[in-house]
Design a protein around this motif. Structure first.
Motif, short mmCIF file in Angstrom:
data_model
loop_
_atom_site.label_atom_id
_atom_site.label_comp_id
_atom_site.label_asym_id
_atom_site.label_seq_id
_atom_site.Cartn_x
_atom_site.Cartn_y
_atom_site.Cartn_z
N THR A 139 0.85 -1.19 0.00
CA THR A 139 0.00 0.00 0.00
C THR A 139 0.88 1.24 0.00
N ALA A 140 0.30 2.35 -0.38
CA ALA A 140 1.00 3.64 -0.45
C ALA A 140 0.10 4.74 0.08
N SER A 141 0.72 5.75 0.66
CA SER A 141 -0.02 6.90 1.18
C SER A 141 0.88 8.12 1.11
N TRP A 142 0.26 9.30 1.22
CA TRP A 142 0.98 10.57 1.13
C TRP A 142 0.66 11.43 2.34
N THR A 143 1.67 12.08 2.88
CA THR A 143 1.41 13.15 3.82
C THR A 143 1.05 14.42 3.04
N SER A 144 0.47 15.38 3.73
CA SER A 144 0.02 16.58 3.04
C SER A 144 0.20 17.79 3.94
N SER A 145 0.97 18.75 3.46
CA SER A 145 1.07 20.03 4.15
C SER A 145 0.03 21.01 3.64
N HIS A 146 -0.66 20.62 2.56
CA HIS A 146 -1.72 21.47 2.01
C HIS A 146 -2.96 21.36 2.90
N ARG A 147 -3.41 22.45 3.43
CA ARG A 147 -4.54 22.46 4.36
C ARG A 147 -5.85 22.58 3.57
N GLU A 148 -6.65 21.52 3.69
CA GLU A 148 -7.91 21.48 2.96
C GLU A 148 -8.96 22.36 3.65
N TRP A 149 -9.90 22.85 2.82
CA TRP A 149 -11.00 23.68 3.32
C TRP A 149 -12.23 22.81 3.58
N ILE A 150 -12.95 23.12 4.63
CA ILE A 150 -14.25 22.51 4.88
C ILE A 150 -15.22 23.62 5.25
N VAL A 151 -16.50 23.41 4.99
CA VAL A 151 -17.54 24.40 5.23
C VAL A 151 -18.58 23.78 6.16
N SER A 152 -18.86 24.44 7.26
CA SER A 152 -19.83 23.95 8.22
C SER A 152 -21.25 24.20 7.73
N GLU A 153 -22.22 23.66 8.45
CA GLU A 153 -23.62 23.84 8.07
C GLU A 153 -24.05 25.29 8.20
N THR A 154 -23.37 26.07 9.03
CA THR A 154 -23.71 27.49 9.16
C THR A 154 -23.06 28.34 8.08
N GLY A 155 -22.25 27.73 7.20
CA GLY A 155 -21.62 28.46 6.12
C GLY A 155 -20.26 29.03 6.46
N THR A 156 -19.70 28.65 7.59
CA THR A 156 -18.38 29.15 7.98
C THR A 156 -17.31 28.26 7.39
N SER A 157 -16.35 28.87 6.72
CA SER A 157 -15.26 28.13 6.10
C SER A 157 -14.07 28.09 7.05
#
Length: 801
Positions: A139-157
């Protein structure tokens, strides 16, 4: 290959059309034997799969059917018949790197690392290296320094922390687990000049980088070699210690096989009684898959005089079943979603995290019926070794089991950050094939459900969706491998190459309303809007969301409201910088409406979608034209090296104004004419007042771009008109520009101040109308629009066709 029984379920005669399909244990050999075809979905919207029979990696531009082939390394190009199709394909989170492992056919395997060029289908082999027989990649996997965005149900990113260990320059790390129960930590440029590999054993503590021992000396039990057959790598946010889970198998050692091969079967020896001291006979009962899951902590850090990789094995987990098919880690993001950057967490929660390991077991029995399955989840909690008696970073906190269902079989398990659990695919053991008279050759073969962790129960917040499969000659395509789209809006499934090896795209569960088993339109476009906002902020390709919004089965109102909610969410959480995101939203609106128009049959909705994508495309084109003129502007003059390009842009802008004001004349009333022939009475029908084209004159954003573009055209015309043409080419360019502007029937001198006054009035609208850019059907309530049309059409003199 066994054939499926296809008993008729209807009476004799013409009504005999209903046929049932049934699955057997042979349909799940890919899970038992580990022959799954890998699939990955990159953030640029490209689906990567391994070829069915050749050592190649294929890429497909979703949602089109266009494919390309990644260049092969020299070892495979020279002797392609010596290698199998790739068993591992893994793409980094930034979509910049891709790794694939090609097992050898009786020879060493090859691992290849590609780096993407300037185009989506431009990949270059960066480095490749060999893996000895018995030491291939599991198996293979990657670390990530790129910070992903998520949006809550209230619309806050918000942004998630980096995933896994970090390097000083923020480059990702490639993590590989091999059959020899070792982990490879690969550093990539520019952190290192070339790819550097650090190896460490996962079966014994390791604090240095020793040379790998020979295969027959690898740590293992007496009587054989311990070979890793299944593995999973668990990464957590803001944590440099990962957890590796392995399923091992005890294989005969070289000494045992040599003892067997050295037996002299001559007639002088009595072969009826084996030698009593033969180690081969004493060990064979130990060989095979072990009933444990091996665990090992791997700490990766880059500090002066500290070993970069430190491994610490943990006590194994025992399970009575001997056939493990899936190992999946899941790290929930809910505890990190609302943390403010730069603010340290509370002392009692600092450094504490949860990590879940899910394992799927199959019991084949005597192969007389379908296997029995069981799904087990193991909950781990992070622990500071200095604060307790244990030296382990991860502590097993609990175990939960989900017994199998006699009517279904699991086919895949995927972690879903957006849904806070596992996406579990279950296929039915039998079902009905499509009738002969049906045009569609698809049938429902199972469901996709969101499982909560660690309970492994179906989530009440998400519905279950059907798995559709192509049915042909009594066969259905059982999903072998699956991959989530970058925005978790769709799922790509690959079927077994023994049947058809087809790739399908499946819908995913949506949020249900208040615990009810139904989806409301508000929940549907609310989820899609949040996914779209996260895709724009993360710079992911929105092709999966666009594909979902463009399906004719989705109501048009949902597509429109999704774009409207996306604009509203970003406007409320952009800190006054909404204009920098507006072109992105207009581009997505163009894709959504154009895709819907292509898929719809003739009708009012198709015509409306066509008008909407034309208007959205014109808006972004006006923005691009203004940028082009500004780039070539030098005070009140323009760079004449780009004269022909600016002439072309001027012609397009004038044509747009002519089309727009012609519609204004038709809708606002035209001067009385006395036609001399019946043909002159055939005037074109006027568009309704809520037509999307009138956004150019009613919305402040669109109107300001139109005014700026016309100012550039007028300024460019005045600049060129004052110059003396010195050559034939410049003389022609000057004449063409004068014909475009002076012969258009649009008085640029009068139109400029008029649009400035209208724009000043339009900007006085309440802020609640700012997102009407994506709700053209609701513009009828604006009193400003009628004033705009009535003031605009007298200043044009366009001949009506």
């Amino acid at each position: 290959m066994h054939e499926r029984s296809l008993p008729s379920l209807t009476s004799k005669g013409k009504g005999r059309e209903g046929v049932q399909w049934n699955l057997g244990w042979w349909d799940f050999t890919h899970s038992l034997e580990g022959t799954r075809r890998p699939v990955q979905w990159g953030k640029s919207g490209v689906i990567y799969t391994g070829h069915e029979h050749q050592p190649l990696v294929l890429g497909r531009h979703f949602p089109t059917s266009r494919q390309f082939v990644l260049p092969s390394p020299p070892q495979i190009t020279s002797t392609p018949s010596a290698y199998n199709p790739p068993s591992v394909v893994s793409v980094s989170s930034t979509d910049e790197w891709l790794f694939a492992y090609f097992p050898g056919r009786g020879t060493d395997g090859v691992g290849c690392l590609w780096r993407k060029g300037g185009q989506l289908d431009n990949w270059v082999v960066n480095e490749c290296w060999r893996f000895a027989v018995g030491d291939g990649v599991v198996t293979a996997s990657w670390t990530s320094s790129h910070r992903e965005w998520i949006v809550s149900e209230t619309g806050t990113s918000s942004r998630l922390p980096p995933l896994g260990p970090l390097t000083p320059l923020g480059t990702p790390l490639l993590l590989l687990v091999t059959h020899a129960c070792e982990i490879y930590v690969c550093g990539l440029p520019p952190f290192t000049p070339t790819v550097t590999v650090t190896r460490a054993s996962l079966l014994q503590p390791c604090t240095t980088d020793p040379p790998p021992p020979p295969l027959n000396e690898l740590p293992g039990r007496i009587g054989g070699n311990m070979i890793c057959t299944k593995a999973a790598i668990g990464l957590c946010y803001r944590d440099s210690t990962m957890l590796v889970a392995m399923r091992t198998q005890l294989m005969p050692s070289q000494s045992s096989t040599q003892t067997l091969h050295n037996l002299d079967l001559g007639l002088s020896i009595d072969v009826t009684q084996p030698p009593p001291d033969s180690p081969f006979l004493a060990e064979w009962e130990l060989w095979g898959e072990e009933c444990t899951i091996s665990l090992c902590e791997v700490h990766v850090t880059y500090r002066y005089k500290i070993p970069p990789v430190v491994t610490h094995p943990l006590p194994p987990i025992y399970h009575r079943s001997s056939r493990l098919t899936d190992l999946v880690f899941f790290c929930p993001a809910s505890s990190h979603a609302n943390q403010t950057p730069g603010v340290k967490p509370e002392p009692n929660t600092a450094g504490t995290q949860n990590l879940y390991l899910t394992a799927t077991f199959l019991d084949t029995g005597d192969y007389a019926s379908l296997p029995k399955y069981e799904i087990v989840s193991y909950a781990f909690g992070s622990h500071n070794p200095l604060s307790g008696p244990s030296n382990s970073h991860w502590i097993l906190q609990g175990e939960t089991s989900r017994p199998g269902d006699d009517t279904k079989m699991p086919c895949f398990m995927l972690p879903s950050v957006g849904r806070g659990g596992l996406l579990a695919g279950f296929v039915d053991i039998r079902g009905m094939l499509p009738r002969r008279k049906q045009q569609s050759k698809e049938t429902v073969i199972g469901t996709i459900t969101v499982l909560k962790l660690p309970e492994l129960t179906a989530s009440e917040d998400w519905d279950s969706v059907s798995i559709h499969s192509h049915a042909d000659h009594g066969n259905v395509d059982v999903p072998v491998s699956a991959a989530l789209s970058p925005n978790e809006a769709l799922l790509s499934c690959v079927a077994s190459h023994f049947v058809s090896a087809q790739t399908s795209v499946q819908a995913l569960p949506r949020r249900v309303s208040g615990g009810l088993a139904s989806i409301t339109a508000s929940h549907l476009h609310g989820d899609l809007a949040r996914q779209l906002v996260a895709a724009i902020r993360s710079r992911n390709s929105p092709s999966d969301i666009v594909h979902a919004l463009s399906m004719p089965s989705l109501p048009a109102e949902v597509a429109v409201n999704t774009l409207h909610n996306t604009f509203a969410i970003m406007e409320g959480d952009s800190n006054g910088l909404m204009e920098m995101w507006t072109p992105e939203l207009l581009g997505i609106a163009t894709e959504v409406y154009s895709a819907r128009a292509r898929r719809l049959d003739r009708g009012p909705e198709k015509q409306l979608c066509t008008l909407r994508w034309h208007t959205a495309h014109e808006l972004v084109s006006l923005k691009a034209c203004c940028g082009a003129f500004s780039a070539c502007q030098e005070g009140d003059a323009y760079d004449l090296d780009a004269a022909w390009q600016l002439v072309g842009l001027s012609g397009w802008i004038i044509e747009l104004v002519e089309k727009l004001f012609k519609e204004c004349i038709l809708i606002g009333g035209s001067p009385e004419v006395t036609p001399s022939t019946p043909k002159e009475r055939d005037l074109p029908d006027a568009l309704s007042l809520d037509s999307p084209i009138f956004l150019h004159l009613a919305h402040p954003y669109a109107l300001s771009r139109l005014q700026t573009a016309l100012e550039h055209v007028k300024r460019f015309r005045d600049h060129v008109g004052k110059l003396t043409a010195k050559g034939e080419n410049s003389h022609i360019a000057k004449d063409v520009l004068m014909d475009i502007t002076d012969g258009s029937g649009v008085d640029l001198q009068l139109l400029g101040p008029l649009l400035a006054d209208i724009l000043q009035d339009a900007r006085q609208l309440d802020s609640q109308y700012s997102c009407l850019l994506f709700l053209p059907a609701r513009l009828t309530g604006l009193n400003m629009q009628r004033k705009t049309f009535e003031g605009a059409w007298p200043h044009v003199a366009l001949p009506l066709p």
